[in-house]
Design a protein around this motif. Structure first.
Motif, PDB file in Angstrom:
ATOM      1  N   MET A 162       4.755  -0.449 -18.262  1.00  0.00           N
ATOM      2  CA  MET A 162       5.914  -0.990 -18.979  1.00  0.00           C
ATOM      3  C   MET A 162       6.245  -2.392 -18.471  1.00  0.00           C
ATOM      4  N   LYS A 163       6.123  -2.574 -17.173  1.00  0.00           N
ATOM      5  CA  LYS A 163       6.381  -3.910 -16.601  1.00  0.00           C
ATOM      6  C   LYS A 163       5.419  -4.938 -17.192  1.00  0.00           C
ATOM      7  N   ILE A 164       4.159  -4.529 -17.301  1.00  0.00           N
ATOM      8  CA  ILE A 164       3.166  -5.443 -17.857  1.00  0.00           C
ATOM      9  C   ILE A 164       3.477  -5.712 -19.330  1.00  0.00           C
ATOM     10  N   ALA A 165       3.921  -4.678 -20.036  1.00  0.00           N
ATOM     11  CA  ALA A 165       4.230  -4.853 -21.456  1.00  0.00           C
ATOM     12  C   ALA A 165       5.429  -5.776 -21.650  1.00  0.00           C
ATOM     13  N   ARG A 166       6.421  -5.624 -20.783  1.00  0.00           N
ATOM     14  CA  ARG A 166       7.620  -6.463 -20.906  1.00  0.00           C
ATOM     15  C   ARG A 166       7.333  -7.907 -20.510  1.00  0.00           C
ATOM     16  N   GLY A 167       6.406  -8.071 -19.589  1.00  0.00           N
ATOM     17  CA  GLY A 167       6.087  -9.436 -19.143  1.00  0.00           C
ATOM     18  C   GLY A 167       4.588  -9.651 -19.144  1.00  0.00           C
ATOM     19  N   PRO A 168       4.022  -9.787 -20.339  1.00  0.00           N
ATOM     20  CA  PRO A 168       2.554  -9.879 -20.417  1.00  0.00           C
ATOM     21  C   PRO A 168       1.984 -11.072 -19.668  1.00  0.00           C
ATOM     22  N   THR A 169       2.799 -12.094 -19.456  1.00  0.00           N
ATOM     23  CA  THR A 169       2.284 -13.263 -18.737  1.00  0.00           C
ATOM     24  C   THR A 169       2.194 -13.018 -17.233  1.00  0.00           C
ATOM     25  N   LEU A 170       2.700 -11.862 -16.803  1.00  0.00           N
ATOM     26  CA  LEU A 170       2.595 -11.529 -15.376  1.00  0.00           C
ATOM     27  C   LEU A 170       1.154 -11.619 -14.886  1.00  0.00           C
ATOM     28  N   LEU A 171       0.233 -11.279 -15.788  1.00  0.00           N
ATOM     29  CA  LEU A 171      -1.168 -11.224 -15.374  1.00  0.00           C
ATOM     30  C   LEU A 171      -1.916 -12.534 -15.585  1.00  0.00           C
ATOM     31  N   SER A 172      -1.223 -13.508 -16.145  1.00  0.00           N
ATOM     32  CA  SER A 172      -1.896 -14.795 -16.339  1.00  0.00           C
ATOM     33  C   SER A 172      -2.229 -15.399 -14.978  1.00  0.00           C
ATOM     34  N   GLY A 173      -3.449 -15.806 -14.830  1.00  0.00           N
ATOM     35  CA  GLY A 173      -3.841 -16.440 -13.574  1.00  0.00           C
ATOM     36  C   GLY A 173      -4.153 -15.466 -12.457  1.00  0.00           C
ATOM     37  N   VAL A 174      -4.042 -14.172 -12.735  1.00  0.00           N
ATOM     38  CA  VAL A 174      -4.350 -13.175 -11.704  1.00  0.00           C
ATOM     39  C   VAL A 174      -5.853 -12.949 -11.667  1.00  0.00           C
ATOM     40  N   ARG A 175      -6.455 -13.177 -10.510  1.00  0.00           N
ATOM     41  CA  ARG A 175      -7.909 -13.031 -10.406  1.00  0.00           C
ATOM     42  C   ARG A 175      -8.325 -11.574 -10.242  1.00  0.00           C
ATOM     43  N   GLU A 176      -7.461 -10.786  -9.577  1.00  0.00           N
ATOM     44  CA  GLU A 176      -7.787  -9.392  -9.293  1.00  0.00           C
ATOM     45  C   GLU A 176      -6.726  -8.493  -9.921  1.00  0.00           C
ATOM     46  N   PRO A 177      -6.916  -8.101 -11.182  1.00  0.00           N
ATOM     47  CA  PRO A 177      -5.906  -7.254 -11.819  1.00  0.00           C
ATOM     48  C   PRO A 177      -5.668  -5.957 -11.039  1.00  0.00           C
ATOM     49  N   ARG A 178      -6.738  -5.400 -10.449  1.00  0.00           N
ATOM     50  CA  ARG A 178      -6.569  -4.151  -9.691  1.00  0.00           C
ATOM     51  C   ARG A 178      -5.599  -4.370  -8.533  1.00  0.00           C
ATOM     52  N   GLY A 179      -5.811  -5.444  -7.818  1.00  0.00           N
ATOM     53  CA  GLY A 179      -4.941  -5.744  -6.687  1.00  0.00           C
ATOM     54  C   GLY A 179      -3.508  -5.974  -7.129  1.00  0.00           C
ATOM     55  N   PHE A 180      -3.362  -6.725  -8.216  1.00  0.00           N
ATOM     56  CA  PHE A 180      -2.016  -7.006  -8.721  1.00  0.00           C
ATOM     57  C   PHE A 180      -1.312  -5.714  -9.140  1.00  0.00           C
ATOM     58  N   LEU A 181      -2.046  -4.852  -9.844  1.00  0.00           N
ATOM     59  CA  LEU A 181      -1.455  -3.598 -10.318  1.00  0.00           C
ATOM     60  C   LEU A 181      -1.119  -2.672  -9.148  1.00  0.00           C
ATOM     61  N   LEU A 182      -1.995  -2.629  -8.143  1.00  0.00           N
ATOM     62  CA  LEU A 182      -1.712  -1.781  -6.981  1.00  0.00           C
ATOM     63  C   LEU A 182      -0.487  -2.301  -6.227  1.00  0.00           C
TER      64      LEU A 182
END
Lengths: 144, 170
Positions: free
Chosen positions: B41-61
């Motif tokens: 839900m956090k990602i859905a509310r702020g889809p730009t959160l993942l912009s520029g993130v090299r390691e989505p797994r790390g960011f999500l964890l």
């Protein structure tokens, strides 16, 4: 770096349970309610993906509470603005400051004029007697 | 700069790892479900959160960890929730037909529950996500030495607790 020992290697072999399959639809359905357009962006890039590096950095830097940091920044800006406002914050106060500036300017002019009266524009011509020690021409220093 | 194509793809790629991490952290399936949903839900509310993130797994964890820490703190304020749940037997590992392995997994799950949540998080990321201490320190936002010491003490506790069983199945 130290290599994992036998115990660590043994523990690593034990896989965790699988995430319940039903959760996928439940969670993604809940997410779709937040972002109805999600299903149309399957092959696309997430909206906002072309933001500048600075905004990305700023957002990551402020994470996980951008609202709190933004609020703090806003309060800080308000305090700075209040600190720069003249006392009273009115034109009258600004006028008072202007008046006091004029008074300072007039005072400075008077002081300059007074100093110019005390110090002649032309330097005194040096004579041999003026170069001698003051003790040798008492008549000049001690007029009758 | 890798940008995930969408949330469904993110879910398919990372939900299992997040599930295991959250289940091990919270020791409660319902809470794990809620937190996993909250991550997406956090990602859905702020889809730009993942912009520029090299390691989505790390960011999500990291996101999951922060949410789980906040969640357990809120709960802990009212009751000794974490400790109570950690003490409950919970099948966090995959089922197996081998009784020795099943016994070891069960004991390992209990022993993990005896660690503190933050220590457990480090042990999990090192053992089951294969992260380096540098990555763990970065993702959990803790000093490198803290990550290393939490892991070392955590594994020492597990080893001491499971030594008899471990020797049996060797």
């Amino acid at each position: 770096m130290k290599k994992p020992d036998d115990f660590e290697q043994q523990a690593q072999k034990h896989a965790f349970r699988q995430c319940p399959v039903a959760w996928r639809d439940e969670i993604l359905s809940a997410v779709r309610e937040v972002r109805p357009e999600m299903s149309q962006t399957r092959a696309g890039v997430l909206p906002g993906g072309n933001q500048s590096e600075f905004l990305v950095w700023l957002r990551l830097w402020m994470w996980p509470s951008p609202a709190a940091w933004g609020g703090l920044a806003a309060i800080w800006l308000v305090l700075v603005a209040l600190g720069n406002t003249p006392p009273g914050g009115t034109k009258a106060a600004a006028g008072d400051r202007s008046d006091s500036g004029t008074q300072i300017a007039v005072g400075w002019q008077e002081r300059t004029r007074f100093l110019s009266e005390l110090i002649p524009d032309q330097p005194r011509e040096l004579t041999p007697s003026s170069l001698s020690p003051r003790s040798q021409h008492p008549s000049q220093d001690h007029p009758a | 700069m890798a940008t995930p194509s969408d949330i469904e793809q993110l879910y398919d790629d990372h939900a299992q790892a997040l599930f295991a991490f959250l289940l091990n952290f919270t020791r409660n399936e319902a809470d794990t479900r809620d937190l996993l949903q909250e991550v997406f839900m956090k990602i859905a509310r702020g889809p730009t959160l993942l912009s520029g993130v090299r390691e989505p797994r790390g960011f999500l964890l990291r996101l999951a960890y922060n949410l789980a820490v906040d969640f357990t703190r809120r709960r802990s304020a009212r009751q000794k929730y974490t400790e109570a749940l950690a003490a409950e037997p919970l099948e966090i590992f995959a089922p197996t037909d081998n009784p020795d392995v099943a016994s070891f997994r069960s004991a390992l799950a209990v022993a993990l529950g005896e660690l503190g949540p933050e220590q457990r998080a480090v042990v999990h990321l090192k053992l089951w996500e294969g992260l380096t201490f540098n990555e763990i320190a970065e993702w959990l936002d803790i000093p490198l030495n803290t990550a290393a010491s939490r892991y070392r003490y955590g594994v020492d506790k597990l080893r001491a607790r499971l030594r008899p069983l471990y020797d049996e199945i060797q």
